[in-house]
Design a protein around this motif. Structure first.
Motif, PDB file in Angstrom:
ATOM      1  N   GLN A   1       0.904  -1.149   0.000  1.00 35.20           N
ATOM      2  CA  GLN A   1       0.000   0.000   0.000  1.00 35.20           C
ATOM      3  C   GLN A   1       0.937   1.191   0.000  1.00 35.20           C
ATOM      4  O   GLN A   1       1.744   1.313  -0.914  1.00 35.20           O
ATOM      5  CB  GLN A   1      -0.907  -0.045   1.224  1.00 35.20           C
ATOM      6  N   SER A   2       0.873   2.039   1.020  1.00 37.82           N
ATOM      7  CA  SER A   2       1.873   3.089   1.140  1.00 37.82           C
ATOM      8  C   SER A   2       3.144   2.517   1.776  1.00 37.82           C
ATOM      9  O   SER A   2       4.206   3.105   1.697  1.00 37.82           O
ATOM     10  CB  SER A   2       1.340   4.258   1.954  1.00 37.82           C
ATOM     11  N   SER A   3       3.027   1.346   2.398  1.00 36.12           N
ATOM     12  CA  SER A   3       4.174   0.605   2.929  1.00 36.12           C
ATOM     13  C   SER A   3       4.051  -0.847   2.464  1.00 36.12           C
ATOM     14  O   SER A   3       3.090  -1.210   1.803  1.00 36.12           O
ATOM     15  CB  SER A   3       4.186   0.685   4.459  1.00 36.12           C
TER      16      SER A   3
ATOM     17  N   GLY B   1      -3.849   3.734  -0.355  1.00 40.91           N
ATOM     18  CA  GLY B   1      -2.475   4.157  -0.581  1.00 40.91           C
ATOM     19  C   GLY B   1      -1.746   3.143  -1.444  1.00 40.91           C
ATOM     20  O   GLY B   1      -1.959   1.941  -1.307  1.00 40.91           O
ATOM     21  N   THR B   2      -0.936   3.620  -2.358  1.00 43.30           N
ATOM     22  CA  THR B   2      -0.199   2.722  -3.240  1.00 43.30           C
ATOM     23  C   THR B   2       1.178   3.303  -3.482  1.00 43.30           C
ATOM     24  O   THR B   2       1.298   4.483  -3.809  1.00 43.30           O
ATOM     25  CB  THR B   2      -0.916   2.564  -4.597  1.00 43.30           C
ATOM     26  N   ASN B   3       2.212   2.475  -3.338  1.00 45.43           N
ATOM     27  CA  ASN B   3       3.568   2.907  -3.629  1.00 45.43           C
ATOM     28  C   ASN B   3       4.263   1.801  -4.414  1.00 45.43           C
ATOM     29  O   ASN B   3       4.797   0.859  -3.833  1.00 45.43           O
ATOM     30  CB  ASN B   3       4.320   3.234  -2.336  1.00 45.43           C
TER      31      ASN B   3
ATOM     32  N   SER C   1      -2.450  -4.935  -9.144  1.00 47.93           N
ATOM     33  CA  SER C   1      -2.795  -3.626  -8.601  1.00 47.93           C
ATOM     34  C   SER C   1      -3.977  -3.013  -9.342  1.00 47.93           C
ATOM     35  O   SER C   1      -4.313  -3.427 -10.452  1.00 47.93           O
ATOM     36  CB  SER C   1      -1.593  -2.680  -8.731  1.00 47.93           C
TER      37      SER C   1
ATOM     38  N   CYS D   1      -0.873   4.450  -9.520  1.00 48.51           N
ATOM     39  CA  CYS D   1       0.392   4.908  -8.967  1.00 48.51           C
ATOM     40  C   CYS D   1       1.360   5.107 -10.123  1.00 48.51           C
ATOM     41  O   CYS D   1       1.205   4.508 -11.188  1.00 48.51           O
ATOM     42  CB  CYS D   1       0.941   3.878  -7.979  1.00 48.51           C
TER      43      CYS D   1
END
Length: 191
Positions: free
Chosen positions: A31-33, A61-63, A91, A95
């Motif tokens: 996600q973000s992590s 959140g996406t990274n 996904s 992003c």
């Protein structure tokens, strides 16, 4: 969203056991992590692997960058010349990722001895899939220009691909298609 890394056995069986599972699986949730659901798993059944992944919730959140960098790290840490690396990147596509990050991942596999077979699967709207399509183009270009593994027949390579799967049926069909493309070369390589 997750990355499924699969290393496919291209040679002999472990300990000479016929019918034993020889592939190794790693799942990196992002996600973000990032979270490593499991890494380099040889022993869990498909149901056990699925149960391990289902324990996690996605909450936004996406990274892509940290996800690909972690996948590269896992691939490098558990590299074996007996395996061909296969990555499934799942996904909604929302992003951006720098080309260099994907190039680094793919060049790392080539440097270690085998080209990466990269499969991006989008479960989001087509307009959000630009980054996933680009990741696949980069991976396919590097895969097509990499030296061939002298121990594996040319047909043993599953070409990198992009697929859109907007419902669970399409998603299941996508995974079955990838699995089938990997199964074909194995039949010619494993006793």
């Amino acid at each position: 969203m997750d990355i499924v890394e699969r290393r496919v056995d291209v040679g002999s069986s472990v300990g000479g056991q016929q019918g034993a599972r020889h592939d190794s699986y790693s799942v990196i949730l992002f996600q973000s992590s990032i979270t490593n659901a499991f890494v380099n798993d040889f022993v869990s059944s498909p149901d056990q692997l699925l149960d391990a992944v289902l324990r996690y919730d996605a909450d936004g959140g996406t990274n892509f960058t940290v996800a690909v960098q972690q996948a590269q790290s896992v691939m490098e840490q558990h590299w074996s010349t007996e395996w061909s690396p296969v990555m499934i990147f799942l996904s909604d596509g929302e992003c951006h990722i720098a080309d260099q990050t994907v190039q680094d991942l793919c060049h790392s596999a080539v440097r270690l001895g085998k080209a990466l077979s990269f499969h991006a699967v989008s479960f989001g709207p087509d307009g959000s899939s630009t980054s996933l399509r680009r990741m696949t183009q980069i991976a396919l270009g590097i895969q097509n220009n990499a030296p061939r593994d002298p121990l594996a027949p040319a047909a043993a390579t599953a070409a990198s691909s992009y697929t859109q799967a907007l419902d669970t049926i399409q998603l299941a069909e996508t995974f079955l298609g990838i699995a089938e493309s990997l199964r074909k070369p194995r039949g010619s390589l494993i006793h």
